[in-house]
Scaffold this motif. Structure first.
Motif, PDB file in Angstrom:
ATOM      1  N   PRO A   7      -3.517  -2.369  14.429  1.00  0.00           N
ATOM      2  CA  PRO A   7      -3.432  -3.880  14.692  1.00  0.00           C
ATOM      3  C   PRO A   7      -1.896  -3.906  14.603  1.00  0.00           C
ATOM      4  N   ASN A   8      -0.952  -3.132  14.072  1.00  0.00           N
ATOM      5  CA  ASN A   8       0.469  -3.438  14.018  1.00  0.00           C
ATOM      6  C   ASN A   8       1.124  -2.180  15.071  1.00  0.00           C
ATOM      7  N   GLY A   9       0.410  -1.879  15.888  1.00  0.00           N
ATOM      8  CA  GLY A   9       0.998  -0.770  17.130  1.00  0.00           C
ATOM      9  C   GLY A   9       1.120   0.462  16.653  1.00  0.00           C
ATOM     10  N   PHE A  10       0.709   1.012  15.721  1.00  0.00           N
ATOM     11  CA  PHE A  10       0.591   2.433  15.358  1.00  0.00           C
ATOM     12  C   PHE A  10      -1.015   3.109  15.558  1.00  0.00           C
ATOM     13  N   PRO A  11      -1.021   3.702  16.515  1.00  0.00           N
ATOM     14  CA  PRO A  11      -2.225   3.966  17.027  1.00  0.00           C
ATOM     15  C   PRO A  11      -2.725   4.952  16.160  1.00  0.00           C
ATOM     16  N   ASP A  12      -3.891   5.446  15.987  1.00  0.00           N
ATOM     17  CA  ASP A  12      -4.451   6.668  15.170  1.00  0.00           C
ATOM     18  C   ASP A  12      -4.834   7.818  15.889  1.00  0.00           C
ATOM     19  N   THR A  13      -4.087   8.839  16.027  1.00  0.00           N
ATOM     20  CA  THR A  13      -4.046   9.871  16.618  1.00  0.00           C
ATOM     21  C   THR A  13      -4.670  10.896  15.970  1.00  0.00           C
ATOM     22  N   SER A  14      -4.736  12.190  16.350  1.00  0.00           N
ATOM     23  CA  SER A  14      -5.638  13.408  15.714  1.00  0.00           C
ATOM     24  C   SER A  14      -4.737  13.645  14.292  1.00  0.00           C
ATOM     25  N   LYS A  15      -3.578  13.281  14.115  1.00  0.00           N
ATOM     26  CA  LYS A  15      -2.796  13.634  12.765  1.00  0.00           C
ATOM     27  C   LYS A  15      -3.434  13.113  11.477  1.00  0.00           C
ATOM     28  N   GLN A  16      -3.044  13.970  10.504  1.00  0.00           N
ATOM     29  CA  GLN A  16      -3.616  13.621   9.309  1.00  0.00           C
ATOM     30  C   GLN A  16      -3.057  12.260   8.880  1.00  0.00           C
ATOM     31  N   ASN A  17      -3.973  11.457   8.290  1.00  0.00           N
ATOM     32  CA  ASN A  17      -3.419   9.974   7.984  1.00  0.00           C
ATOM     33  C   ASN A  17      -2.869   9.823   6.583  1.00  0.00           C
ATOM     34  N   ALA A  18      -1.755   8.958   6.596  1.00  0.00           N
ATOM     35  CA  ALA A  18      -1.277   8.939   5.259  1.00  0.00           C
ATOM     36  C   ALA A  18      -1.376   7.191   4.940  1.00  0.00           C
ATOM     37  N   THR A  19      -0.999   6.752   3.832  1.00  0.00           N
ATOM     38  CA  THR A  19      -1.190   5.446   3.150  1.00  0.00           C
ATOM     39  C   THR A  19       0.257   5.007   2.812  1.00  0.00           C
ATOM     40  N   VAL A  20       0.890   3.687   3.176  1.00  0.00           N
ATOM     41  CA  VAL A  20       1.907   3.304   2.289  1.00  0.00           C
ATOM     42  C   VAL A  20       1.725   1.835   1.625  1.00  0.00           C
ATOM     43  N   ILE A  21       2.335   1.996   0.484  1.00  0.00           N
ATOM     44  CA  ILE A  21       2.277   0.710  -0.144  1.00  0.00           C
ATOM     45  C   ILE A  21       3.571   0.052  -0.126  1.00  0.00           C
ATOM     46  N   ILE A  22       3.792  -1.379   0.126  1.00  0.00           N
ATOM     47  CA  ILE A  22       5.061  -1.901   0.068  1.00  0.00           C
ATOM     48  C   ILE A  22       4.982  -2.916  -0.923  1.00  0.00           C
ATOM     49  N   GLN A  23       5.772  -3.001  -1.883  1.00  0.00           N
ATOM     50  CA  GLN A  23       5.802  -4.139  -2.866  1.00  0.00           C
ATOM     51  C   GLN A  23       7.209  -4.898  -2.847  1.00  0.00           C
ATOM     52  N   ARG A  24       7.251  -6.249  -2.740  1.00  0.00           N
ATOM     53  CA  ARG A  24       8.454  -6.757  -2.528  1.00  0.00           C
ATOM     54  C   ARG A  24       8.330  -8.287  -2.790  1.00  0.00           C
ATOM     55  N   TRP A  25       9.282  -8.905  -2.991  1.00  0.00           N
ATOM     56  CA  TRP A  25       9.135 -10.489  -3.326  1.00  0.00           C
ATOM     57  C   TRP A  25       9.214 -11.158  -2.059  1.00  0.00           C
ATOM     58  N   GLU A  26       8.712 -12.022  -1.555  1.00  0.00           N
ATOM     59  CA  GLU A  26       8.546 -12.816  -0.314  1.00  0.00           C
ATOM     60  C   GLU A  26       8.496 -14.527  -0.691  1.00  0.00           C
ATOM     61  N   GLY A  27       9.525 -15.206  -0.590  1.00  0.00           N
ATOM     62  CA  GLY A  27       9.512 -16.656  -1.039  1.00  0.00           C
ATOM     63  C   GLY A  27       9.174 -16.908  -2.285  1.00  0.00           C
ATOM     64  N   GLY A  28       9.920 -15.925  -3.304  1.00  0.00           N
ATOM     65  CA  GLY A  28       9.618 -16.244  -4.649  1.00  0.00           C
ATOM     66  C   GLY A  28       8.193 -15.702  -5.352  1.00  0.00           C
TER      67      GLY A  28
ATOM     68  N   PRO B 123       1.031   2.856  -7.240  1.00  0.00           N
ATOM     69  CA  PRO B 123       2.695   2.698  -7.245  1.00  0.00           C
ATOM     70  C   PRO B 123       2.978   3.107  -8.760  1.00  0.00           C
ATOM     71  N   ALA B 124       4.010   4.019  -8.789  1.00  0.00           N
ATOM     72  CA  ALA B 124       4.410   4.423  -9.921  1.00  0.00           C
ATOM     73  C   ALA B 124       5.485   3.375 -10.572  1.00  0.00           C
ATOM     74  N   GLY B 125       5.597   3.139 -11.949  1.00  0.00           N
ATOM     75  CA  GLY B 125       6.589   2.485 -12.418  1.00  0.00           C
ATOM     76  C   GLY B 125       6.203   0.972 -12.534  1.00  0.00           C
ATOM     77  N   PRO B 126       7.332   0.096 -12.878  1.00  0.00           N
ATOM     78  CA  PRO B 126       7.213  -1.170 -12.981  1.00  0.00           C
ATOM     79  C   PRO B 126       6.936  -1.996 -11.690  1.00  0.00           C
ATOM     80  N   ALA B 127       6.733  -3.163 -11.621  1.00  0.00           N
ATOM     81  CA  ALA B 127       6.826  -3.962 -10.244  1.00  0.00           C
ATOM     82  C   ALA B 127       7.916  -4.201 -10.130  1.00  0.00           C
ATOM     83  N   PRO B 128       8.257  -4.581  -8.773  1.00  0.00           N
ATOM     84  CA  PRO B 128       9.492  -4.631  -8.288  1.00  0.00           C
ATOM     85  C   PRO B 128      10.281  -6.088  -8.955  1.00  0.00           C
ATOM     86  N   ALA B 129      11.497  -5.767  -9.231  1.00  0.00           N
ATOM     87  CA  ALA B 129      12.392  -7.107  -9.567  1.00  0.00           C
ATOM     88  C   ALA B 129      12.534  -7.924  -8.395  1.00  0.00           C
ATOM     89  N   ALA B 130      12.922  -9.190  -8.383  1.00  0.00           N
ATOM     90  CA  ALA B 130      13.147 -10.068  -7.359  1.00  0.00           C
ATOM     91  C   ALA B 130      14.106  -9.828  -6.321  1.00  0.00           C
TER      92      ALA B 130
END
Length: 198
Positions: A104-125, A142-149
């Motif tokens: 859906p975001n323009g990264f097609p699923d080819t025959s490669k091994q799939n990985a997962t990414v988790i992104i954490q960030r403050w957005e609009g407070g 995710p390891a460690g505490p949640a991100p600061a602002a």
């Protein structure tokens, strides 16, 4: 006296060459397995180094100063910060036959091994967590505490041996030692990085 010595040496040469052949037959499996282990762990160390670099570069991309109007996550091709992060990570992971597949975001699923990414960030407070691909079957914690602002936290995870192809031929690391009772199947790479926003 000289003849006896010559006769003695000539008689024992064939026996010595037979023992060398026997020694080779006994030692060859050990040398072969050790060579496979060295090659497999060389692939593993290269993959760990490459995945670490991909994650650090992706986190750096997410920490760059984007305009306030540039969103963290919107469905569509190359239109948000998360897309930029995944693009940088994929550029590094492609060498190791890995990818973050997110059609859906323009990264097609080819025959490669799939990985997962988790992104954490403050957005609009508000703290936000984005998982790419969304609805991924892999569970990354995710390891460690949640991100600061003023921080971004990115987590990358994937199976070290391709679960679809247990031989690992299409995955990042081959599982050549599985035949001898040592397998990397079921082991995962999980790493979290954080960086202050620039």
């Amino acid at each position: 006296m000289q003849r006896v010595r010559t006769h003695y040496r000539a008689t024992h040469r064939p026996e010595r060459s037979g023992s060398v052949t026997l020694e080779f037959i006994l030692v060859f499996p050990i040398i072969f397995i050790a060579s496979l282990a060295i090659a497999e762990f060389a692939f593993l160390s290269l993959m760990i180094e490459g995945a670490s670099t991909a994650l650090h570069e992706g986190t750096r991309e997410g920490a760059e100063a984007y305009p306030v109007v540039f969103p963290l996550d919107v469905v569509g091709v190359d239109d948000d910060i998360s897309d930029k992060i995944v693009e940088v990570i994929n550029n590094h992971l492609n060498v190791y036959n890995l990818e973050v597949a997110d059609p859906p975001n323009g990264f097609p699923d080819t025959s490669k091994q799939n990985a997962t990414v988790i992104i954490q960030r403050w957005e609009g407070g508000v703290p936000m967590t984005i998982t790419r691909p969304s609805g991924s079957g892999q569970t990354c914690i995710p390891a460690g505490p949640a991100p600061a602002a003023d921080e971004i936290v990115v987590t990358l995870c994937f199976e070290i041996v391709n679960s679809i192809d247990p031989d690992g031929i299409d995955g990042p690391v081959p599982d050549w030692l599985a035949t001898f009772g040592f397998t990397l199947a079921g082991t995962r790479f999980e790493m979290t990085t954080r960086q202050s926003l620039e």
